[in-house]
Design a protein around this motif. Structure first.
Motif, mmCIF file in Angstrom:
data_model
loop_
_atom_site.group_PDB
_atom_site.id
_atom_site.type_symbol
_atom_site.label_atom_id
_atom_site.label_comp_id
_atom_site.label_asym_id
_atom_site.label_seq_id
_atom_site.Cartn_x
_atom_site.Cartn_y
_atom_site.Cartn_z
ATOM 1 N N ARG A 150 5.740 -4.480 -10.377
ATOM 2 C CA ARG A 150 4.724 -4.879 -9.347
ATOM 3 C C ARG A 150 4.074 -3.600 -8.788
ATOM 4 O O ARG A 150 3.969 -3.398 -7.684
ATOM 5 N N LYS A 151 3.622 -2.657 -9.670
ATOM 6 C CA LYS A 151 2.882 -1.516 -9.513
ATOM 7 C C LYS A 151 1.358 -1.688 -8.997
ATOM 8 O O LYS A 151 1.071 -1.126 -7.825
ATOM 9 N N VAL A 152 0.931 -2.867 -9.693
ATOM 10 C CA VAL A 152 -0.585 -3.177 -9.033
ATOM 11 C C VAL A 152 -0.435 -4.344 -8.152
ATOM 12 O O VAL A 152 0.100 -5.357 -8.562
ATOM 13 N N THR A 171 -3.975 7.138 -6.742
ATOM 14 C CA THR A 171 -2.791 7.728 -7.065
ATOM 15 C C THR A 171 -1.705 7.215 -7.928
ATOM 16 O O THR A 171 -0.802 7.805 -8.355
ATOM 17 N N LEU A 172 -2.063 6.071 -8.530
ATOM 18 C CA LEU A 172 -1.122 5.210 -9.184
ATOM 19 C C LEU A 172 -1.376 5.633 -10.653
ATOM 20 O O LEU A 172 -2.509 5.783 -11.263
ATOM 21 N N ASP A 173 -0.435 5.808 -11.427
ATOM 22 C CA ASP A 173 -0.338 6.200 -12.752
ATOM 23 C C ASP A 173 -0.325 4.809 -13.702
ATOM 24 O O ASP A 173 0.737 4.184 -13.703
ATOM 25 N N THR A 174 -1.388 4.218 -13.976
ATOM 26 C CA THR A 174 -1.262 3.026 -14.822
ATOM 27 C C THR A 174 -1.647 3.252 -16.405
ATOM 28 O O THR A 174 -2.215 2.314 -16.871
ATOM 29 N N ARG A 175 -1.196 4.498 -16.935
ATOM 30 C CA ARG A 175 -1.590 4.559 -18.472
ATOM 31 C C ARG A 175 -0.942 3.593 -19.105
ATOM 32 O O ARG A 175 -1.644 3.024 -20.071
ATOM 33 N N LEU A 198 -8.837 -1.119 -15.932
ATOM 34 C CA LEU A 198 -7.995 -0.626 -14.844
ATOM 35 C C LEU A 198 -8.681 0.601 -14.354
ATOM 36 O O LEU A 198 -8.888 1.762 -15.307
ATOM 37 N N LEU A 199 -9.218 0.574 -13.156
ATOM 38 C CA LEU A 199 -10.097 1.928 -12.571
ATOM 39 C C LEU A 199 -9.398 2.534 -11.492
ATOM 40 O O LEU A 199 -9.191 1.536 -10.687
#
Length: 203
Positions: A150-152, A171-175, A198-199
């Motif tokens: 549940r990062k996003v 700050t979120l690493d969404t690679r 994702l931006l």
């Protein structure tokens, strides 16, 4: 009064879906998070899909139960989900609606709907279109929480030209999520003509 009655009815349908998810021991936090993200994107795409509150509810139900098939086996769990949902009862839904939910859940991963899929082709044409529209959304949001962490959390969703922009904190690493999105955004592009991205916020 009538509005209250409808809300209560919808709540009972959702509660029945949650009960089914619990029966098959799904990751409930992931399921509810995916349902939240799915309805958020559904609301943003209202003009594009032309669907109403009832289809929104079917999407919410499909999101809640999309992983019930993992109870049978994690491999091909999307197919197991379809069979389990088709054979289950969900309060307030007739069999045709359950079949729509089952098909939406089936397409949350791997293949998109094909004319060679008998359960999909057994639906009426309008129902097949609904499955494609809802399935496209479910694929995108499942990619956003494929790792079940549940990062996003509270993305800002914007349709811009031919892009479905999903803004998240810088700050979120969404690679990882971006990779999944590229893999599972195919149906969104096919049905809506939108590439999900994702931006970082502020861009």
């Amino acid at each position: 009064e009538q509005g209250k009655g409808k809300e209560e009815y919808a709540r009972q349908i959702v509660a029945s879906a949650v009960g089914l998810a619990r029966k098959y021991r799904v990751d409930e936090k992931h399921a509810m998070h995916v349902a939240y993200l799915a309805t958020t994107i559904f609301d943003e795409l209202t003009d594009a899909h032309g669907l109403g509150p009832w289809e929104r509810l079917l999407l919410e139900v499909a999101a809640i139960v999309h992983e019930v098939g993992s109870y049978v086996h994690n491999r091909s769990h999307h197919k197991h989900s379809m069979y389990l949902i088709s054979a289950s009862e969900i309060f307030g839904l007739v069999q045709e609606e359950i079949e729509v939910v089952a098909n939406v859940a089936r397409y949350h991963r791997r293949s998109t709907p094909q004319t060679t899929h008998p359960q999909y082709m057994a639906l009426e044409r309008a129902e097949r279109m609904t499955v494609c529209k809802l399935g496209a959304i479910l694929r995108v949001v499942d990619a956003l929480d494929k790792a079940h962490v549940r990062k996003v959390r509270n993305p800002r969703i914007v349709v811009h030209g031919e892009e479905l922009r999903i803004f998240v904190p810088r700050t979120l690493d969404t690679r990882l999520e971006q990779l999944y999105l590229e893999e599972k955004g195919d149906l969104m592009q096919e049905i809506y003509g939108l590439k999900p991205l994702l931006l970082p916020s502020g861009t």
